[in-house]
Design a protein around this motif. Sequence first.
Motif, PDB file in Angstrom:
ATOM      1  N   ASN A 180      36.129  56.187  27.989  1.00  8.29           N
ATOM      2  CA  ASN A 180      35.582  57.535  27.799  1.00  8.29           C
ATOM      3  C   ASN A 180      35.526  58.347  29.090  1.00  8.29           C
ATOM      4  O   ASN A 180      35.314  59.556  29.043  1.00  8.29           O
ATOM      5  N   VAL A 213      34.160  64.583  29.635  1.00 11.01           N
ATOM      6  CA  VAL A 213      33.650  63.204  29.623  1.00 11.01           C
ATOM      7  C   VAL A 213      32.119  63.208  29.590  1.00 11.01           C
ATOM      8  O   VAL A 213      31.484  64.182  29.994  1.00 11.01           O
ATOM      9  N   PRO A 214      31.518  62.119  29.088  1.00  9.62           N
ATOM     10  CA  PRO A 214      30.055  62.085  28.959  1.00  9.62           C
ATOM     11  C   PRO A 214      29.367  61.963  30.315  1.00  9.62           C
ATOM     12  O   PRO A 214      29.950  61.476  31.281  1.00  9.62           O
ATOM     13  N   ASP A 218      24.412  62.157  24.722  1.00 12.29           N
ATOM     14  CA  ASP A 218      25.851  62.064  24.989  1.00 12.29           C
ATOM     15  C   ASP A 218      26.321  60.771  24.336  1.00 12.29           C
ATOM     16  O   ASP A 218      25.910  59.675  24.747  1.00 12.29           O
ATOM     17  N   CYS A 238      29.471  58.364  22.495  1.00 10.29           N
ATOM     18  CA  CYS A 238      30.920  58.129  22.513  1.00 10.29           C
ATOM     19  C   CYS A 238      31.333  57.099  21.478  1.00 10.29           C
ATOM     20  O   CYS A 238      30.539  56.257  21.072  1.00 10.29           O
ATOM     21  N   CYS A 287      27.495  54.300  23.550  1.00  7.37           N
ATOM     22  CA  CYS A 287      28.857  54.109  23.067  1.00  7.37           C
ATOM     23  C   CYS A 287      28.871  53.145  21.888  1.00  7.37           C
ATOM     24  O   CYS A 287      28.311  52.056  21.972  1.00  7.37           O
ATOM     25  N   THR A 292      29.560  64.823  21.523  1.00  6.99           N
ATOM     26  CA  THR A 292      30.342  63.652  21.113  1.00  6.99           C
ATOM     27  C   THR A 292      31.651  63.567  21.896  1.00  6.99           C
ATOM     28  O   THR A 292      32.259  64.591  22.236  1.00  6.99           O
ATOM     29  N   PHE A 293      32.057  62.328  22.182  1.00  5.07           N
ATOM     30  CA  PHE A 293      33.273  62.084  22.959  1.00  5.07           C
ATOM     31  C   PHE A 293      34.071  60.950  22.310  1.00  5.07           C
ATOM     32  O   PHE A 293      33.485  59.919  21.948  1.00  5.07           O
ATOM     33  N   ILE A 294      35.360  61.140  22.176  1.00  5.16           N
ATOM     34  CA  ILE A 294      36.239  60.073  21.677  1.00  5.16           C
ATOM     35  C   ILE A 294      37.469  60.043  22.589  1.00  5.16           C
ATOM     36  O   ILE A 294      38.091  61.091  22.812  1.00  5.16           O
TER      37      ILE A 294
END
Length: 339
Positions: A119, A130-131, A270, A272, A137, A298-300
């Motif tokens: 991530n 990015v977070p 945050d 992921c 996560c 959200t992060f992927i």
Amino acid sequence: MTITLLGIESSCDETAASVCRDGIILSNIIASQEIHSSYGGVVPELASRAHLQNILPVLDQALLKAGISLADINAVAFTQAPGLIGSLLVGAQVAKSIAFAKNIPLIAVHHMQAHVLANLIGGKENPDTVPGFPFLCLTVSGGHTQIVVCESPSLMKVIGETTDDAAGEAFDKSAKILGLPYPGGPLIDHYAASGDPLRFKFPEPQIPGLDFSFSGLKTAILYFIQREKAKTPDFVENNLADICASIQGRIISILLNKLKKAASQTGIKDICLAGGVAANKGLRKSFQETGKSHGWRTFIPKMEYCTDNAAMIAITGYYKYLDQAFSPHSATVTARASW
Ligand code: KG4
Ligand code: ZN
């Protein structure tokens, strides 16, 4: 000093190499092993042999794509654990040989930590993508299902994990029940896209805390399919999209319900995804929708950094390099590893 680091991944059935310069990924080459599909799962002996055949060509391509030669590399990172021993050994030996021959630092990397840190790829170029720390996560792969609190690149804690099958196994074993080839996860994803997730109801396990369980779901699916096929032999063929959508929908709700619980308990916003199952289109969509309704960022990772890859090993190696967390040449590989 510029840190030009080579990352090598060979823990299961992907042979991969990546070059990272000062935290920026310059190449990410992956050779997947098709040989296992006819066996319904990864055959360890065949995986080791395929790694031996693939590793040097993959390494050459990673250097070529990055526009550098082996002479430019000043550190090597490799997957130390967890994974198949025979597979891990191939990557470890190549990494050690390069480190020994060039007299440069060797960095052993934990595969699951690397999935989480995937991530951070792209953060040097675009920090907003990015977070920030701490982040949560949800790591979902063929061998693991974990919720991790990541305080820094070197400080992570597992706060929830599966008590039996991993989410990827739940996909693959369900696919096998439906007569689909290995690995069935991407196929369930494909058929689910045109199906109705509410058509068939599968149970949600009642597991306390933040842990997961998928074995009851697998058994429920098996009995359901056996029962329906006894009545209508073509049941699976005639209802494949709806069955896949219903299975996928239940796996996603199990995952996201625990993730919501973890977010509420920790107060972290945050959040992921990571691991091969993070490539699942239904999961990605529901995760982003859940994030929106709960006020999360959200992060992927990009698809190529979700399934097993060496860029995640290289980025983890980079942060370990900054901490001077080097490994002796006597470092061994292990099938299992605690955090
Ligand atoms: O992280 P990964 O590449 O390898 C492990 O470390 O296990 O994850 C592989 C798992 C397999 O179970 C595969 O079926 C699943 O990820 N997978 C998917 C999808 N793509 C890969 N599962 C559901 N939908 C997908 N699109
Ligand atoms: Zn993995």
